[in-house]
Design an enzyme around this catalytic site. Structure first.
Site: not given
Length: 201
Positions: A125, A175
């Site tokens: 991610s 993230h």
């Protein structure tokens, strides 16, 4: 732009870096399902802050190719499948690779700095958010000339960031770290001067 019309062979030939990254992630995921060896790969490669601090540095890289379940790898690889090709086409193979991996490492660095020593994580991610960050840099450098691209990408980036903080069991540090890393590298790569120079070759 983000609608894929290529067949399987055309996609691989046109976007070899994205295709290779997707293939590696899927192969590693399948390997983690194998009894015995799967646990060795998963637990030996996942990111654990305390173990990284003790010298097991490889975890900051290997964890980017390990996923915790089918939906996890499916969502990440589908995102890369959709958004990766356009960036590979714009940036070129080498620059795309550096964006992807440096963003992933930025996410790992943020995780290491902001999370407790026992914190463990896996997944691509952070690197994928780096792709979004690089697109954000492209929008920044071309903010007066790409209204259609802005209308498509800005909502995707904003919604992705919001969902990061609304979902449980999500490594928000990775993230955001990946997003920032991709954006900063994109600011360097995608200046109008650099883009013009690339087109000459």
């Amino acid at each position: 732009m983000f609608i894929r019309n290529e067949n399987f062979k055309q996609y691989i030939n046109a976007y070899p870096v994205v295709s290779s990254i997707i293939a590696i992630n899927l192969i590693v995921y399948i390997m983690t399902l194998i009894p015995g060896i799967g646990d060795i790969i998963f637990y030996g490669g996942m990111s654990v802050n305390g173990l990284i601090a003790e010298g097991e540095w490889w975890r900051i890289v290997t964890s980017m190719f390990i996923h915790a379940g089918f939906m996890h790898v499916l969502f990440n690889m589908f995102s890369l499948f959709l958004f990766g090709p356009e960036l590979e086409k714009i940036a070129g193979k080498v620059r795309f690779i550096t964006i992807y991996f440096i963003a992933g490492l930025s996410g790992e660095a943020a995780t290491f700095l902001l999370k407790e020593p026992t914190y463990a994580s896996v997944g691509a991610s952070g690197a994928i958010f780096g792709v979004f960050g690089a697109f954000g840099a492209i929008l920044y450098h071309n903010r007066r000339t790409t209204p259609q691209l802005r209308q498509i990408l800005l909502p995707i980036i904003v919604i992705s960031v919001i969902m990061t903080f609304l979902q449980s069991n999500v490594n928000a540090a990775s993230h955001i770290g990946g997003l920032v890393g991709g954006f900063i590298l994109g600011l360097v790569y995608f200046t109008p001067k650099n883009m013009l120079r690339w087109r000459k070759y």
